[in-house]
Structures are given as C-alpha cells and as structure tokens.
Design a protein around this motif. Structure first.
Motif, short mmCIF file in Angstrom:
data_model
loop_
_atom_site.label_atom_id
_atom_site.label_comp_id
_atom_site.label_asym_id
_atom_site.label_seq_id
_atom_site.Cartn_x
_atom_site.Cartn_y
_atom_site.Cartn_z
N ASP A 98 0.83 -1.20 0.00
CA ASP A 98 0.00 0.00 0.00
C ASP A 98 0.87 1.25 0.00
N GLY A 373 -3.11 -1.26 -3.87
CA GLY A 373 -3.00 -1.57 -2.45
C GLY A 373 -4.34 -1.99 -1.88
N ILE A 376 -6.23 1.66 0.73
CA ILE A 376 -5.71 2.96 0.38
C ILE A 376 -6.08 4.02 1.41
N ALA A 379 -3.85 3.69 4.31
CA ALA A 379 -2.52 4.12 3.92
C ALA A 379 -2.41 5.65 3.93
#
Length: 493
Positions: A98, A373, A376, A379
C-alpha cells in the motif's frame, strides 16, 4: 523491536472524511503493507512509526469498528535492488504494498515503471487534510517549494502523486580537517602555509576547484601515485550520484529556466552553450578522479569510494580523494568505518564565478501509494501520521533525519538531531535551490535514460581509454540529445 526481513506488527487505522473505515482486502492477507528502502536512513523507523500509529485514536476506533484486537501490518525492508525485487515479488503474490518509500533512479526504475503505468494514487486532496493530532493541513506543513516539480507531480498536470519523505541538500562532502577557509577573499592558493600548512583552501568557484585539482595532480604524478598524503581531487559512489551534481551544475551555469527545460526534454537543450559548460565540468572530472573510482562504482564497491574520502577506519591514514558527491545519509551510512572524532564537511558545488551564486540540489526521497493496495484509505492516514510532529520525532530518533515539514526543521535539535546534520541545511543560505526529476514518459524501446545520463559516465566517459575532454563531451552530448528527442516524444500528457 526485532529487525526482520518481513515483520508483522499490530497496528493502525483511522477515520476518514467519509466516516469510519472498514477493513478490506484485494488478495492480501494483511490490512496494510509497507515497503521501504533500508539504507542510509536505517531499518527501524518504519516499524517504530507503525507501533506508535497503533496507539492513535484513529487506530483504536478502526479496531473497534472492525471488531479486531490488532491490525496486521507487513513491513518489507531492503536495500538497493533487494527492495525492488521484494516489491516485485509481493505484487506477483497478489500482495501489492500500500505504502512505498522508494525513490526515482533506483537500479530497476521501479518508481518510474509505476508512474508510466499510472499506478500511483493521486494525493492532491490529501494535502488539504490535517496531519494527525494537529490543526494544520499537510500542504501547509510541508516545506514550501517541494511539490512543484516532476518528482512529486510527474505528469506536469498540477496533481501530486508522490510526497517527499525526506529532503536533503546534496553537494560535495569532504574531510573537514584537510581544509581551511579564511573567508578573507584573498587570492586563492591551493595549499596552506603557516597555521594552515598541510591543509587545502576550500574552493568557492570552479576556477578554484580546478586550480586545487591541478595542484594535487602535480603532487600525485597525474594520478599515478595517489595516497593519503597525495590525494586525488574527486571520487563518486556510483554514476547515479551525478543526478544532484548535474542538476546543480546546470542550474549554476545555465540558470533555472534552462534547468527546467532540461527536465522537460526540451529540443536542443543538451547542445545549448550554457548547458554544455555544465556538462564539460562533469567530463573534466575524468582528469582528477581517484584511480579506483570507476572499477568500484557499483553496488559492491560504492562504499569503498566513499571510504576514499574518510581514509582508514582507525584514523591512521587520510583518504585518497578529497571530495565525493552525496546526501545527508552519508555520515550514517559510513558510521561503522569512520574514525572517532572525524568531522565531515559539506559544501554546495562551486559557483560559476565570484559574481554568481551556487545552486543546491534538494534530493527528494519519496513516499507514495500504489493503486492496487488493499487499504488505500488506511494508507493515507498513515501518511498523515508520518508528517505529524509525533511522526517527525520518531523519524529523528530512529533515522537521525529531518522530514520535510517546517516544524521538523525548527524542532530538529529538540528531537535529538545532531548539530552537524542541522548545519547542512544552512547550505541554502545565500544560494539557489533546485529539485525534481525528469518528466514522466512512456518506455522508449532500446533506450534507458538513466543509462545515457548517468551510467554512461562510467563506461564511455570516465572509463574511456582515449579521447580528449572535448571529444568525450561531444560524443556524450550526441547520445544525450538523441535520447532526449526520443523521450520527449513519449512524455505522458
């Protein structure tokens, strides 16, 4: 915390502007995977950030909402090409990271490949979000001027796809004990007398730099007898370290407008007279190189070239080269083989003449999110934590580095950053600054830009057995202009 190649940590997560996040997964067994280049910044800072992030209100609310006691975060560290291979293997295993702390101009051009495939998450809106625990947006917190370049905005469309994870002035490093600088502006002399006997005057202009090199060559038999007592002028770790060198040289000799034209592959830019003056500086270094440099300018030998400026690890002999281009990670990277009491010196590239200023290239180390990823939103919240004052303090403690926020620089001393590291940022005082990378392009069949601009220096310029400076420059220029024409036709719009 134990170091592992792949470590699982209990961790994190968050509230977003759309409400409480839900766990998700697109083939990955982990809620978050973070890959990072473990080199001069060390191997512990990401793990320490994850541990702290787990304790945030964002993480605790996430865990409650998803009925989880902990969140698995996979951390994948690695140096150089190792981390690129690890990232590729993770993607092939349906576990795309990610968060990626990776740079441009790495061995396998992984970041460039993601840019070409448009696999980087657009982070423009994130700049309007507050960093964790503060009332300051990410955009306002970052050091001004770091986002308007092809590194952070690779498509030139005003949208930000990578963020600067670290920033540092790049220039020339040297053994401070070998130089003096009286600051009086007297006529330059390459070797000191009196209290400065045995030392060299620090060159401020290119004329002074070459004068020092010529003096050294008279002492070392034109590089035939280079020793700690009769050093060469220059070495470099690998040719890739000429990115900052070339950027600063072009800005200093040709100006910032032509510097930006260079990054945009403008037609004829490499044949421009002022840009040619900058390239001639690079080629001319061939006559002043530490003799082992070219053979060691690779993954296995680059630290030996850096050691050539330090000398022996026990301090009994001086180095066989005076200057090496590098960034602020150099002292940490070489700490184990640096004698006790050794003092690093740092300077921008010399200026064109006494009436012009030097330019400092700002090396940007990147962090970005991959579109494939598994989480997200999570992240993004990790990034907002990274840029908080709490994140800055963790990075300072674990990596001895200053992240690119205004507060991080102001708080650097309180966060335990050494005075010598803080002093590096004084290089910007009175000098110009440039940063960035080349415009994003599609693949050009049969041509690799980094090979032509950087790696070509080893084999076809510095490694050449025949040819004058003018001849080597002309041949290199022809290769650069041809490659630039092909890349300009492939710029991603």
């Amino acid at each position: 915390m134990k170091k592992k190649l792949i470590a699982l940590f209990s961790a994190v997560t968050v509230l977003s502007s759309t409400g409480l996040l839900a766990a998700c997964g697109d083939g990955s067994d982990h809620d978050l995977t973070i890959a990072f280049l473990a080199g001069g910044r060390g191997e512990t800072y990401v793990g320490a950030l994850v541990e702290a992030f787990e304790q945030t209100t964002w993480a605790q609310e996430y865990l409650t909402a998803n009925e989880k006691e902990s969140l698995d975060v996979e951390i994948i560290p690695g140096g150089g090409g190792v981390i690129e291979d690890s990232v590729r293997n993770a993607i092939n295993s349906d576990n795309t990271p990610d968060v990626l702390f990776l740079n441009y101009n790495m061995q396998n051009s992984t970041t460039e490949a993601f840019v070409r495939a448009r696999q980087l998450v657009d982070l423009t809106d994130l700049l309007e979000e507050n960093v964790y625990g503060e009332e300051t947006t990410l955009g306002d917190k970052l050091v001004p001027g770091l986002l308007s370049n092809y590194t952070t905005q690779p498509y030139g469309d005003g949208h930000t796809y990578t963020l600067p994870a670290f920033y540092s002035p790049t220039g020339l490093w040297y053994d401070a004990s070998r130089f003096y600088d009286d600051g009086k502006g007297d006529e330059y002399t390459p070797a000191g007398t009196g209290e400065n006997a045995g030392k060299y005057e620090l060159p401020k202009t290119w004329a002074e730099f070459w004068a020092l090199g010529d003096y050294l060559n008279t002492q070392n038999g034109n590089l035939s007898s280079v020793t700690g007592n009769t050093p060469a002028l220059f070495t470099y770790p690998t040719a890739g370290y000429f990115d900052g060198f070339i950027y600063s040289a072009v800005a200093g000799m040709a100006g910032t407008d032509k510097f930006m034209q260079m990054l945009g592959y403008a037609d004829g830019i490499w044949e421009d007279e002022d840009v040619q003056d900058a390239l001639e500086i690079v080629v001319r270094l061939k006559d002043y190189l530490e003799p082992n440099t070219v053979a060691q300018a690779n993954t296995d030998g680059f630290q030996q070239n850096q050691q050539a400026v330090i000398g022996s690890a026990d301090g009994t002999t001086k180095g066989t080269a005076l200057f090496v281009p590098n960034g602020d990670w150099l002292p940490g990277e070489m700490a184990k083989s640096t004698p006790e009491g050794y003092e690093w010196g740092f300077m921008p590239l010399p200026s064109k003449d006494d009436n012009t200023m030097s330019y400092v290239n700002t090396y940007l180390e990147n962090v970005y999110l991959h579109t494939d990823g598994s989480n997200i939103d999570l992240a993004k919240q990790f990034l907002l934590f990274y840029y908080s004052d709490q994140g800055a303090a963790i990075v300072a403690r674990e990596a001895s580095a200053i992240i690119p926020t205004q507060d991080a620089l102001e708080n650097a001393k309180a966060n335990g950053i050494s005075d010598s590291t803080i002093d590096l940022y004084n290089a910007y005082d009175g000098n110009g600054a440039v940063s960035g990378s080349f415009a994003a392009t599609n693949t050009v069949t049969g041509v690799i830009w980094n090979d032509v601009l950087y790696n070509d220096l080893n084999t076809n310029v510095f490694g050449a057995t025949t040819g004058s400076t003018a001849e080597l420059l002309a041949a290199w220029t022809e290769r650069l202009e041809s490659a630039s024409d092909q890349y300009r036709a492939q710029i991603i719009k």
